[in-house]
Write an enzyme that holds these catalytic residues in place. Structure first.
Site, mmCIF file in Angstrom:
data_model
loop_
_atom_site.group_PDB
_atom_site.id
_atom_site.type_symbol
_atom_site.label_atom_id
_atom_site.label_comp_id
_atom_site.label_asym_id
_atom_site.label_seq_id
_atom_site.Cartn_x
_atom_site.Cartn_y
_atom_site.Cartn_z
ATOM 1 N N ASP A 1 -2.185 2.448 -4.447
ATOM 2 C CA ASP A 1 -3.413 2.832 -3.753
ATOM 3 C C ASP A 1 -4.484 1.767 -3.978
ATOM 4 O OD1 ASP A 1 -2.328 5.202 -2.827
ATOM 5 O OD2 ASP A 1 -2.970 6.355 -4.583
ATOM 6 N N HIS B 1 0.817 -1.214 0.000
ATOM 7 C CA HIS B 1 0.000 0.000 0.000
ATOM 8 C C HIS B 1 0.855 1.270 0.000
ATOM 9 C CE1 HIS B 1 -3.609 2.124 0.062
ATOM 10 N NE2 HIS B 1 -4.191 1.669 1.158
#
Length: 423
Positions: free
Chosen positions: A398, A394
């Site tokens: 995204d 992450h």
């Protein structure tokens, strides 16, 4: 005197374990000939001599950890013994073997002496044994001090094997005297088996923990209707084999093609973090996880964007064979950009795969299971369905991009004709 050093192998490999000496002290060595097998974190490699002559010294023993650049042997002038390997040496001549073992034991190095001390008798008297005998004894739990050697009192591999057979025969006749299983310190009344982890297993454990600790890993899921790709594969199967010299059309090439298209659409999935920089790779070297006796290995198919379906299938099959035959090279195992793993071959319905190395994501395939699916508000049909998963970092990717990437995979697999047109 020419030295044999542990060669530079790959940027991420700094050390290895000597798995087996292929030459004894006193054996003749050709230039470029392998003298030992080295186990690394990724693959086993053969270390060769850069000089022709006679192996004078072994400066490390089987099982020792050695670093890149470390001197592990010396090669001197002379013709040496005619045998070219330990096994050939033991098979050709009894007297030649005894002379060879005597030469080796007359000039023990410090590491060899330490190894032999671990296989000495209770009075700490060294046991004269060839490397193959020591290795076989160590792997099979045979106490060398209980083995009698023939000729020159040197213990050879066949002496150890004969002693082992005799001990097994005696054990079967004395079943009432069986040794109790080893107990753990935490549960003294429960049997356990304790064994040393292989270098590759230890490295995998370390790297998996590093990935878990050093990335912000999440997993997103989707499901794929495999109806169209299964029908296309069935329809094209026979002709594909005829057109491509027996190469079979499998599902992995479809998912690899889909992954390349999705990586081009979402380039951050093909990236990695390097310090304060993000490196986005402009190439598509995709790893395909292969299960072997040594655990899961991930060799990489190079330039997947430039290969057609047949070329992908051949490359994947070749890497799988090399992995299971322990013939992968370091070039097969490094510098990949993305990985696909298929837990479905083991029956997994759903999983959260762990990111491989410095990559940003990994795609997980799973079992194809026929189940009822709502086609529209009035229609329910049984369809062959597969859950797919994308584990991703992450910090780089995204959630929107991760979901979009997996959705692209789904759409391309459900419309496989588009993949054929692209290739």
């Amino acid at each position: 005197m020419p030295e044999v050093k542990v060669p530079e192998l790959a940027e991420s490999i700094t050390e290895g374990t000597i798995a087996e000496w292929l030459k004894n002290v006193g054996d003749s060595v050709e230039k470029g000939e392998a003298i030992l097998e080295l186990e690394t974190d990724k693959v086993n490699v053969e270390v060769v001599s850069e000089e022709e002559g006679v192996l004078q010294e072994q400066l490390a023993s089987e099982g020792d950890t050695v670093e890149v650049g470390q001197v592990i042997a010396t090669v001197g002038e002379g013709s040496g013994n005619a045998s070219s390997s330990k096994e050939e040496s033991s098979d050709q001549s009894q007297s030649a073997n005894n002379d060879e073992a005597t030469k080796e034991l007359a000039q023990p190095t410090e590491s060899q002496s330490n190894n032999e001390e671990t296989q000495s008798n209770p009075n700490n008297q060294r046991v004269n044994a060839t490397p193959s005998a020591r290795r076989h004894a160590r792997e099979n739990g045979v106490d060398l001090s209980t083995v009698s050697g023939k000729g020159n009192d040197v213990v050879r591999k066949d002496d150890v094997e004969n002693s082992q057979k005799a001990a097994q025969s005696q054990s079967s006749q004395e079943t009432s005297k069986k040794e109790e299983p080893k107990k753990s310190s935490g549960a003294p009344n429960k049997p356990v088996i304790r064994e040393k982890m292989s270098r590759r297993k230890k490295t995998a454990a370390k790297k998996l923990l590093e990935v878990s600790n050093n990335t912000a890993m999440l997993t997103t899921f989707n499901e794929v209707d495999m109806t169209n790709v299964m029908e296309l594969r069935k329809r094209k199967k026979e002709q594909f084999i005829k057109d491509h010299d027996g190469t079979k059309l499998g599902f992995m090439s479809f998912f690899t093609k889909a992954a390349v298209a999705a990586l081009k659409k979402y380039p951050e999935v093909n990236a990695e973090i390097d310090g304060d920089d993000m490196i986005t790779k402009q190439y598509y070297d995709i790893g395909v996880a292969v299960s072997t006796d040594d655990g899961l290995l991930v060799p990489f198919v190079r330039d997947c964007d430039k290969k057609n379906f047949a070329e992908l299938e051949r490359a994947i099959a070749d890497l799988a064979v090399k992995a299971r035959d322990k013939k992968l090279g370091l070039d097969d195992m490094v510098n990949g950009s993305f990985t696909i793993t298929n837990g479905g071959v083991f029956g997994s319905m759903m999983s959260t795969p762990i990111i491989n190395g410095n990559q940003a994501a990994i795609l997980g395939m799973h079992s194809i299971i026929t189940r009822p699916i709502a086609i529209d508000k009035d229609t329910i049909e049984n369809r062959p369905m597969m859950y797919i998963a994308l584990s991703y970092d992450h910090r780089i990717i995204d959630g929107k991009e991760a979901v979009g990437f997996l959705k692209t995979i789904k759409e391309l697999i459900e419309s496989p004709e588009d993949l054929l047109l692209e290739s």
